[in-house]
Design a protein around this motif. Structure first.
Motif, PDB file in Angstrom:
ATOM      1  N   VAL A 228       0.865  -1.177   0.000  1.00 62.16           N
ATOM      2  CA  VAL A 228       0.000   0.000   0.000  1.00 62.16           C
ATOM      3  C   VAL A 228       0.901   1.225   0.000  1.00 62.16           C
ATOM      4  O   VAL A 228       1.870   1.294   0.751  1.00 62.16           O
ATOM      5  N   THR A 229       0.602   2.209  -0.849  1.00 57.10           N
ATOM      6  CA  THR A 229       1.423   3.420  -0.923  1.00 57.10           C
ATOM      7  C   THR A 229       0.716   4.644  -0.341  1.00 57.10           C
ATOM      8  O   THR A 229       1.382   5.635  -0.024  1.00 57.10           O
ATOM      9  N   ASN A 230      -0.596   4.603  -0.221  1.00 56.40           N
ATOM     10  CA  ASN A 230      -1.328   5.731   0.365  1.00 56.40           C
ATOM     11  C   ASN A 230      -1.007   5.869   1.844  1.00 56.40           C
ATOM     12  O   ASN A 230      -0.891   4.865   2.561  1.00 56.40           O
ATOM     13  N   ASP A 231      -0.884   7.111   2.323  1.00 54.77           N
ATOM     14  CA  ASP A 231      -0.786   7.332   3.762  1.00 54.77           C
ATOM     15  C   ASP A 231      -2.048   6.807   4.441  1.00 54.77           C
ATOM     16  O   ASP A 231      -3.163   6.997   3.931  1.00 54.77           O
ATOM     17  N   LEU A 232      -1.884   6.162   5.587  1.00 54.20           N
ATOM     18  CA  LEU A 232      -3.013   5.650   6.360  1.00 54.20           C
ATOM     19  C   LEU A 232      -3.093   6.400   7.681  1.00 54.20           C
ATOM     20  O   LEU A 232      -2.074   6.630   8.335  1.00 54.20           O
ATOM     21  N   PHE A 233      -4.318   6.789   8.060  1.00 50.55           N
ATOM     22  CA  PHE A 233      -4.500   7.645   9.223  1.00 50.55           C
ATOM     23  C   PHE A 233      -5.379   7.042  10.309  1.00 50.55           C
ATOM     24  O   PHE A 233      -5.487   7.620  11.397  1.00 50.55           O
ATOM     25  N   ALA A 234      -6.028   5.925  10.045  1.00 46.45           N
ATOM     26  CA  ALA A 234      -6.964   5.365  11.023  1.00 46.45           C
ATOM     27  C   ALA A 234      -6.976   3.853  10.932  1.00 46.45           C
ATOM     28  O   ALA A 234      -6.854   3.288   9.838  1.00 46.45           O
ATOM     29  N   VAL A 235      -7.142   3.199  12.077  1.00 49.40           N
ATOM     30  CA  VAL A 235      -7.289   1.746  12.117  1.00 49.40           C
ATOM     31  C   VAL A 235      -8.337   1.413  13.165  1.00 49.40           C
ATOM     32  O   VAL A 235      -8.444   2.081  14.198  1.00 49.40           O
ATOM     33  N   TRP A 236      -9.125   0.376  12.884  1.00 48.97           N
ATOM     34  CA  TRP A 236     -10.222  -0.040  13.775  1.00 48.97           C
ATOM     35  C   TRP A 236     -10.410  -1.532  13.605  1.00 48.97           C
ATOM     36  O   TRP A 236     -10.229  -2.079  12.508  1.00 48.97           O
ATOM     37  N   GLY A 237     -10.770  -2.211  14.675  1.00 49.05           N
ATOM     38  CA  GLY A 237     -10.975  -3.641  14.579  1.00 49.05           C
ATOM     39  C   GLY A 237     -12.092  -4.129  15.474  1.00 49.05           C
ATOM     40  O   GLY A 237     -12.599  -3.405  16.344  1.00 49.05           O
ATOM     41  N   THR A 238     -12.465  -5.372  15.270  1.00 49.54           N
ATOM     42  CA  THR A 238     -13.495  -6.013  16.081  1.00 49.54           C
ATOM     43  C   THR A 238     -13.238  -7.510  16.104  1.00 49.54           C
ATOM     44  O   THR A 238     -12.688  -8.074  15.152  1.00 49.54           O
ATOM     45  N   GLY A 239     -13.609  -8.149  17.196  1.00 46.95           N
ATOM     46  CA  GLY A 239     -13.451  -9.587  17.294  1.00 46.95           C
ATOM     47  C   GLY A 239     -12.052  -9.995  17.703  1.00 46.95           C
ATOM     48  O   GLY A 239     -11.184  -9.168  18.002  1.00 46.95           O
ATOM     49  N   SER A 240     -11.816 -11.308  17.704  1.00 44.61           N
ATOM     50  CA  SER A 240     -10.517 -11.842  18.092  1.00 44.61           C
ATOM     51  C   SER A 240     -10.254 -13.133  17.345  1.00 44.61           C
ATOM     52  O   SER A 240     -11.155 -13.721  16.730  1.00 44.61           O
ATOM     53  N   GLY A 241      -8.996 -13.580  17.399  1.00 46.56           N
ATOM     54  CA  GLY A 241      -8.627 -14.832  16.753  1.00 46.56           C
ATOM     55  C   GLY A 241      -8.907 -14.829  15.258  1.00 46.56           C
ATOM     56  O   GLY A 241      -8.770 -13.814  14.578  1.00 46.56           O
ATOM     57  N   THR A 242      -9.328 -15.959  14.745  1.00 42.86           N
ATOM     58  CA  THR A 242      -9.598 -16.071  13.310  1.00 42.86           C
ATOM     59  C   THR A 242     -10.839 -15.292  12.900  1.00 42.86           C
ATOM     60  O   THR A 242     -11.048 -15.045  11.707  1.00 42.86           O
TER      61      THR A 242
END
Length: 332
Positions: A228-242
């Motif tokens: 990925v070459t675009n600047d990234l400004f945010a990350v979010w997640g949900t859940g765990s494991g697989t």
């Protein structure tokens, strides 16, 4: 603006200042921003609070609830720290630092962290009413820190991560020890961090994505295994494991989703704005905000432009929050 009952609606506040952060609990909502602006919403009405305490930009906001009473912290430029306790805002009379503070995260009233320029890490500890702020982890890092987040187990200390310039990742384990991690991951500036029960994700400039699982950091490529070459400004997640699903977003409207170990790009063509904030109550109620006012919502497995009046004057980004009690979505 507020989303409830499926529709967005603008709300009038007693200030025209740019707002940078939101936090809410019970029937109360708080927002902070430029010029020391502090707003509270209760009973459907916004009012200005903490007038005259500071003229500095307030850039981050977090709170905790104890015995039904919210204690709220706001941090910003020149080491400014404000606290609302028992319905009264106060400035921390003993300024621990003059460094600008850019992030704050709290596990509870007795464990609160703030980070900022030149590797500054502050912690408030001690009894809720009489605790104090102190600089910690001195000398561990010197690079400016942009964001902080953590995971709070049922007992004991929180697991906390902060990220910033020069690819810096600093970790406080549940034993209380701070250490630099992921030194070979990247030298690019890291802008956001998300901490889950069994993994940690960081994103940054030049499309950098890193994950930590089973105690080890590794870089991630984008869709199709391509960088990925675009600047990234945010990350979010949900859940765990697989079952864990992770989102990363950034420049030119890029939104990436990782599920079952594979990254795909979503929401293509919906906006060319930089996506600077991700927040939601779940994967099918997830929002992405652009730096010029675009609002995107993911529901039913698809992204769409949210029907909302465009923001104006959003030169550096927006903030979002899911109200923990009502489930309403708010943005500033």
């Amino acid at each position: 603006v507020r989303k409830a009952g499926g529709g967005w609606a603008p709300e009038t506040t007693p200030s025209s200042a740019q707002l940078t952060a939101l936090w809410g609990a019970g029937d109360e909502l708080y927002s902070v921003g430029a010029g020391g602006t502090v707003l509270q919403r209760k009973g459907g009405t916004w009012k200005q609070e903490a007038m005259g305490l500071t003229g500095e930009l307030l850039s981050a906001l977090w709170g905790t609830v104890r015995a039904g009473q919210a204690t709220v912290y706001a941090v910003g430029n020149q080491g400014t720290i404000l606290r609302r306790n028992g319905g009264v805002w106060e400035s921390m009379s003993k300024r621990v630092t003059t460094n600008s503070l850019t992030g704050v995260w709290a596990r509870g009233p007795q464990e609160i962290y703030a980070v900022g320029s030149d590797g500054m890490i502050l912690r408030r500890s001690g009894p809720a009413d009489t605790g104090s702020w102190n600089q910690i982890a001195q000398g561990v890092v010197t690079s400016s820190l942009n964001a902080i987040s953590g995971y709070a187990p049922a007992t004991g200390e929180a697991d906390v991560y902060a990220v910033g310039a020069d690819g810096t990742i600093v970790h406080k384990s549940t034993s209380g020890t701070w250490a630099v991690e992921g030194v070979i991951l990247t030298s690019a500036e890291l802008t956001s961090v998300w901490v889950g029960t069994d993994s940690v994700w960081v994103v940054g400039r030049s499309g950098r994505i890193g994950k930590k699982t089973q105690g080890a950091w590794s870089p991630e490529s984008g869709p199709g295994g391509m960088p990925v070459t675009n600047d990234l400004f945010a990350v979010w997640g949900t859940g765990s494991g697989t079952a864990q699903v992770t989102y990363a977003a950034g420049a030119s409207g890029m939104i990436l989703r990782r599920a079952a170990g594979t990254w795909t790009q979503e929401g293509m063509g919906l906006t060319t704005q930089n996506i600077v904030s991700l927040f939601g109550s779940g994967e099918d109620n997830l929002y992405a905000f652009g730096d010029k006012g675009a609002v995107l919502r993911r529901t039913g497995g698809r992204w769409a432009t949210s029907p909302i009046r465009q923001f104006t004057g959003a030169a550096t980004g927006v903030a979002g929050s899911v109200h923990p009690t009502t489930g309403e979505l708010w943005a500033a």
